[in-house]
Design an enzyme around this catalytic site. Structure first.
Site, PDB file in Angstrom:
ATOM      1  N   GLN A  12       0.799  -1.218   0.000  1.00  6.41           N
ATOM      2  CA  GLN A  12       0.000   0.000   0.000  1.00  6.41           C
ATOM      3  C   GLN A  12       0.837   1.278   0.000  1.00  6.41           C
ATOM      4  OE1 GLN A  12      -2.697  -1.724   3.283  1.00  6.41           O
ATOM      5  NE2 GLN A  12      -4.107  -0.493   2.096  1.00  6.41           N
ATOM      6  N   HIS A 113       1.126  -9.166   4.766  1.00 12.60           N
ATOM      7  CA  HIS A 113      -0.054  -8.321   4.604  1.00 12.60           C
ATOM      8  C   HIS A 113      -0.467  -8.402   3.132  1.00 12.60           C
ATOM      9  CE1 HIS A 113      -2.264  -4.644   6.451  1.00 12.60           C
ATOM     10  NE2 HIS A 113      -2.852  -4.907   5.298  1.00 12.60           N
ATOM     11  N   GLU A 158      -4.951 -10.044   9.012  1.00 11.77           N
ATOM     12  CA  GLU A 158      -6.323 -10.316   8.583  1.00 11.77           C
ATOM     13  C   GLU A 158      -6.461 -11.507   7.640  1.00 11.77           C
ATOM     14  OE1 GLU A 158      -8.148  -6.749   7.096  1.00 11.77           O
ATOM     15  OE2 GLU A 158      -7.994  -5.737   9.025  1.00 11.77           O
ATOM     16  N   GLU A 343      -5.211  -2.072  14.196  1.00 12.85           N
ATOM     17  CA  GLU A 343      -5.696  -1.134  13.170  1.00 12.85           C
ATOM     18  C   GLU A 343      -7.020  -0.555  13.619  1.00 12.85           C
ATOM     19  OE1 GLU A 343      -6.087  -2.437   9.048  1.00 12.85           O
ATOM     20  OE2 GLU A 343      -4.166  -3.494   9.198  1.00 12.85           O
TER      21      GLU A 343
HETATM   22  C1  FCB Z   1      -7.866  -3.356   6.592  1.00 18.97           C
HETATM   23  C2  FCB Z   1      -6.531  -3.696   5.955  1.00 18.97           C
HETATM   24  C3  FCB Z   1      -5.687  -2.495   5.636  1.00 18.97           C
HETATM   25  C4  FCB Z   1      -6.509  -1.338   5.133  1.00 18.97           C
HETATM   26  C5  FCB Z   1      -7.694  -1.081   6.027  1.00 18.97           C
HETATM   27  C6  FCB Z   1      -8.541   0.099   5.591  1.00 18.97           C
HETATM   28  O1  FCB Z   1      -8.759  -4.402   6.353  1.00 18.97           O
HETATM   29  O2  FCB Z   1      -5.780  -4.525   6.810  1.00 18.97           O
HETATM   30  O3  FCB Z   1      -4.704  -2.882   4.720  1.00 18.97           O
HETATM   31  O4  FCB Z   1      -6.868  -1.540   3.822  1.00 18.97           O
HETATM   32  O5  FCB Z   1      -8.493  -2.222   6.078  1.00 18.97           O
END
Ligand code: FCB
Length: 428
Positions: A12, A113, A158, A343
């Site tokens: 990203q 990731h 995730e 996050e």
């Molecule tokens: C999460 C992701 C991250 C980003 C956020 C907004 O699901 O882990 O990379 O895209 O959402």
């Protein structure tokens, strides 16, 4: 020390998609396929962090953050996902870690990731059990190089979203739409996690986490149908990726017509249920669920109304974070390790982002409420430091504390960045 950080991910922000020996990742492939990403955006350049990282580290230091959650690009370190190491790739993370330590910012890397080496995807990606062992080898390589300075590690980001969007629905790389046949991708990620925990510990890691996307599940009504649907959804989104870690068993999948997860082998659950030093929770919003629709799944997403929404259309429900943390504590009891909010954040346009200030303020208050209710929370990471490549949305969703002009790469701290700096100065 409570960790106050920001979070980012390699694909990203880094750019430099084909520089210094980096191998092709599934996102390099997917983002170049017509129609996959809004407006044909790609992460080829992204925030050019690969070249501009000193400026980005300086921004974090200036804000007073004491931790930084970034991800390591597997194909930058091992271009084909196995065997030969790309020294320039490892050197990049080595320099970044040094610079962070120099500023008193704890480097908190995530090993995966979503940017899987394409060469591994060509062999089935996470549907192929063998990938788990390759992941453990990669973990050992990185730990060997960085564990003298990195104490807190995260294996996967995730696995739920990666499985559902990448293998179930085809919205993310690798773009497979297998619906429930994507389930082996859950198991092989969890197995990879367990093997990597061992490899990291053998390599000197002090603390190991996993970062799971979790959501409070709200039944749309008290009807038996909606309650059962909510339970089925909770099983898929929350329990599938947490029960094996903390209870050593998969949840009951009979609501999906699945009596047995036949890809699970003897001993796998013991590997997966390695003791962990922390659970990373990525929280964005609750999910409201009603009874089954026509697509064969035992639930439908009923949507949430009556709450403000972000530019992405996601409902803003700060108390959902408290609810989630308290629910997990009740569910897993003493098996739940300390929690890190790895996050939390929101997409809004503009640099005068009072909405983001309100969002962060509300969620931090909700986290504190959960602490007051007995949940051991040890860190909070804002997603994200910079506006960046938001997967299928390209550069359309801006999650940063710092605005990025993607034509000039100029970084401009937003009002929320200044707010956070003042907030952190008061934490002492
Ligand atoms: C999460 C992701 C991250 C980003 C956020 C907004 O699901 O882990 O990379 O895209 O959402």
């Amino acid at each position: 020390m409570f960790l106050w950080g920001t979070a980012t991910a390699s694909y990203q922000i880094e750019g430099a998609a084909h520089e210094d020996g980096k191998g092709q990742s599934i996102w390099d492939t997917f983002s170049h396929e017509p129609g996959r990403i809004r407006d044909g955006h790609t992460g080829d350049v992204a925030c050019d962090h690969y070249h501009r990282w000193p400026e980005d580290v300086a921004l974090m230091a200036e804000a007073g953050l004491n931790a930084y959650r970034f991800s390591i690009s597997w194909p930058r370190v091992q271009p084909t996902g196995r065997g030969a190491v790309n020294p320039a790739g490892l050197d990049f993370y080595d320099r970044l870690v040094d610079a962070l330590c120099e500023k008193g910012i704890a480097p908190t890397p995530t090993l995966f990731h979503w940017d899987l080496p394409q060469a591994l995807e060509d062999e089935g990606g996470w549907l192929n059990r063998d990938i788990s062992a390759h992941f453990a080898d990669y973990a050992a390589i990185v730990a060997d190089r960085l564990s003298d300075r990195v104490t807190t590690w995260t294996t996967l980001n995730e696995p739920f979203i990666h499985m559902v969007f990448g293998y179930g629905l085809g919205i993310h790389a690798p773009g497979k739409a297998l619906f429930l046949d994507a389930l082996p991708a859950a198991h092989h990620q969890l197995l990879a996690h367990g093997l990597a925990v061992q490899a990291l510990r053998d390599g000197g890691a002090e603390r190991v986490l996993i970062a799971n996307n979790c959501t409070p599940v709200w039944p749309a009504s008290d009807s038996a149908e909606d309650l059962a649907a909510a339970e089925a959804y909770d099983t898929l989104h929350n329990r599938l990726f947490n029960d094996p870690l903390f209870l050593g068993a998969y949840p009951d999948f009979s609501a999906y017509g699945i009596a047995e997860l036949d890809f699970v082998r003897t001993g796998d659950l013991e590997t997966i249920a390695q003791p962990l030093d922390g659970l990373g929770i990525n929280y964005y919003n609750p999910t409201r669920i009603a009874g089954p629709g026509s697509d064969g799944l035992p639930f439908t997403d009923a949507g949430i109304t009556g709450h403000p929404t972000t530019a992405f259309g996601w409902p803003v429900v700060p108390d959902g974070l408290r609810e989630l943390l308290v629910t997990f504590k009740a569910r897993y009891g003493t098996a739940l390790p300390p929690v890190y909010v790895t996050e939390n954040g929101c997409s809004y346009e503009g640099v005068d982002d009072q909405e983001r200030i309100d969002f962060l303020d509300g969620h931090i208050a909700a986290m504190r409420q959960a602490q007051a209710e007995g949940v051991d929370v040890r860190g909070y990471f804002v997603w994200s430091l910079l506006d960046n490549f938001e997967w299928a949305e390209g550069y359309h969703q801006r999650f940063g504390l710092v605005h990025v002009d993607f034509d000039t790469q100029v970084r401009t701290p937003k009002a929320s960045y200044h707010w956070l700096r003042e907030f952190l100065a008061k934490q002492g």
